[in-house]
Write an enzyme that holds these catalytic residues in place. Structure first.
Site, short mmCIF file in Angstrom:
data_model
loop_
_atom_site.label_atom_id
_atom_site.label_comp_id
_atom_site.label_asym_id
_atom_site.label_seq_id
_atom_site.Cartn_x
_atom_site.Cartn_y
_atom_site.Cartn_z
N ALA A 157 0.81 -1.13 -0.20
CA ALA A 157 -0.10 -0.10 0.03
C ALA A 157 0.85 1.29 0.04
CB ALA A 157 -0.97 -0.12 1.36
N ALA A 159 -17.26 -1.66 14.63
CA ALA A 159 -18.61 -1.67 15.15
C ALA A 159 -19.48 -2.93 14.41
CB ALA A 159 -19.16 -0.33 14.86
N ARG A 172 -22.79 -5.95 15.71
CA ARG A 172 -24.13 -5.99 16.61
C ARG A 172 -23.58 -6.58 17.73
NH1 ARG A 172 -28.38 -8.82 12.73
NH2 ARG A 172 -26.51 -9.88 12.00
N GLU A 229 -14.95 -4.67 -5.07
CA GLU A 229 -14.36 -5.84 -5.50
C GLU A 229 -15.01 -7.09 -4.63
OE1 GLU A 229 -13.08 -8.58 -7.98
OE2 GLU A 229 -11.88 -6.49 -8.42
N ILE A 250 -12.32 -14.05 -6.19
CA ILE A 250 -11.95 -13.83 -7.28
C ILE A 250 -11.73 -12.46 -7.70
CG2 ILE A 250 -12.25 -14.61 -9.90
CD1 ILE A 250 -14.28 -16.87 -8.67
N GLU A 259 -28.48 -20.31 3.53
CA GLU A 259 -29.13 -19.86 4.54
C GLU A 259 -30.38 -20.44 4.87
OE1 GLU A 259 -27.92 -17.34 5.98
OE2 GLU A 259 -26.47 -16.73 4.71
N LYS A 269 -25.10 -9.58 -8.50
CA LYS A 269 -23.60 -9.76 -9.24
C LYS A 269 -23.47 -9.50 -10.52
CE LYS A 269 -22.55 -12.82 -5.60
NZ LYS A 269 -22.20 -14.46 -5.23
#
Length: 433
Positions: free
Chosen positions: A33, A43, A45, A127, A134, A187, A202
């Protein structure tokens, strides 16, 4: 070197992976970088017992990150639509750069978000929102910037790909779905995955970066895999094809196709060999031809890899106070094309049809006559021995490429024949030529 300060919103699977990789590879990431990257606030839940945050300030209100002056880059990993939208727009208003893995947010609200970011002169990077680890967005926006992208097609939901892979062994959809849920691939409510909504998010982003058009999720056609049977999978294999749940975006003279649905692909094609929860994206450019990007489309550290790649890109800008290198969608806003998304009836494809017919003389001739009347050429036809109740016989047809409008009208006429029982099963086919 100027230190770049990162605030992470959300400490779930991807948030935890992002924290772990940033901490583990801190020195190497700083070298790439050009500046140290420090996590200055988190932060979520709830606080995770399995992750030692040390002295990093933690709160349960994600807006604490946005409002903290000690944060340069807000990393949004909470998911969802409205709260994420509010969070990201607040970060932009506060002059902070944003990195997100939230494909739903970008697909639905991206046009608004990018406009706000351009006005404030900050970066929004995404990304990790497409195909997990990928780096396909960077490949399209940067590596293929010399190309006119003609089409993009991909397996961009690992859950659906896992289910179809397992069904090749003759297993039923419901059985494999329960297994996928037990393994954590699906899920409790699997609708987004198995009905194509996640893939459509996507695909919307891929189409915009590939074709230089605004994000148009509401125009995407979606069809799920819950009606696919082991019978269709087996007979597709006999025809030399494999069924994959694909997102397909294709440029036409009159607009673009934007569609997600089960698709027959030649067994010999590389994308047909992508099994399990893995993802793969094919991109066809006029200069380079076909390229394929393959790997894990989800997972904590795989997706974190893409999140941190975006953090590194933004950190380079922050550290050196330079302008953003690449526009949000790969095209300058003034250069976005007004190409519309075509209606599904205007798309072109080959088709697999399964027709359950009564075993009567002349039934094949009637079927062939209907196809001919609608200008549909048959590539192959397969009549099976009676395997069904009441003496019905399955007739399998593979057509040449036609407009969807033609096949829809033919199916209506086929289903109106006295010899045809139940609905005609239709699966689109692609040869990627």
């Amino acid at each position: 070197m100027k230190e770049v300060r990162v605030g992470i919103c959300g400490l779930g699977t991807v948030g935890g992976g992002t924290y772990n990789v940033l901490m583990r590879n801190a020195e190497m990431i700083a070298g790439r970088a050009g500046s140290p990257i420090r996590i200055s606030r988190i932060a979520s839940r709830r606080r995770r017992d399995d992750i030692d945050l040390g002295e990093i300030p933690f709160s349960t209100d994600v807006f604490d990150v946005v409002n903290d002056p000690d944060v340069d880059i807000v990393v949004e990993l909470i998911g969802g639509y409205e709260v994420a939208r509010e969070l990201v727009l607040a970060a932009i208003e506060n002059g902070k750069h944003v990195v997100t893995a939230n494909k739903a947010l970008i697909a639905v609200h991206g046009n608004e978000i990018f406009e706000a970011a351009a006005e404030r002169g900050v970066i929004v990077a995404f990304e990790a929102g497409v195909a997990g680890g990928i780096p396909v967005i960077k490949a399209i926006r940067e590596g293929m910037s010399a190309n006119r992208i003609d089409w993009i097609a991909g397996i961009i939901n690992g859950t659906g790909n896992y289910i179809l892979t397992e069904m090749r062994a003759g297993r039923e959809f419901d059985e494999v779905l329960k297994e996928a849920q037990a393994l954590g691939y699906a899920e409790a409510d699997p609708t987004f995955d198995v009905e194509g909504i996640d893939a459509a998010h996507k695909l919307t982003i891929l189409a915009s970066t590939g074709f230089g058009v605004p994000l148009q999720f509401e125009r995407a056609y979606t069809e799920g895999i819950s009606e696919i049977t082991p019978y269709d999978i087996t007979h597709a294999e006999l025809l030399g094809y494999r069924i994959k749940h694909l997102g397909i975006a294709r440029r036409r003279e009159t607009g673009i196709e934007l569609r997600v649905h089960p698709t027959l692909v030649p067994r010999s094609h590389l994308i047909a060999q992508v099994d399990g929860v893995l993802n793969a994206v094919l991109v066809d450019g006029d200069a380079v031809g076909q390229t394929m990007y393959y790997g894990p489309g989800a997972g904590d550290e795989a997706t974190a890899s893409a999140v941190i790649a975006d953090i590194v890109d933004v950190a380079r800008t922050v550290a050196h106070q330079s302008l953003q290198r690449v526009p949000y969608l790969g095209f300058e806003p003034s250069s976005l094309d007004s190409l519309k998304v075509l209606d599904m009836e205007d798309i072109q494809s080959a088709y697999y049809l399964r027709i359950e017919a009564l075993d009567r003389p002349g039934v094949l001739a009637k079927i062939a006559s209907v196809m001919s009347e609608h200008g549909i050429n048959i590539e192959s036809i397969m009549q099976k021995e009676s395997e069904l109740e009441d003496g019905r016989i399955p007739v399998i047809i593979l057509t040449h490429t036609v407009q969807e409008r033609q096949i829809n009208r033919a199916i209506e006429d086929l289903e109106a024949l006295a010899e045809i029982e139940d609905k005609v099963v239709r699966i689109r086919a692609e040869n990627f030529s």
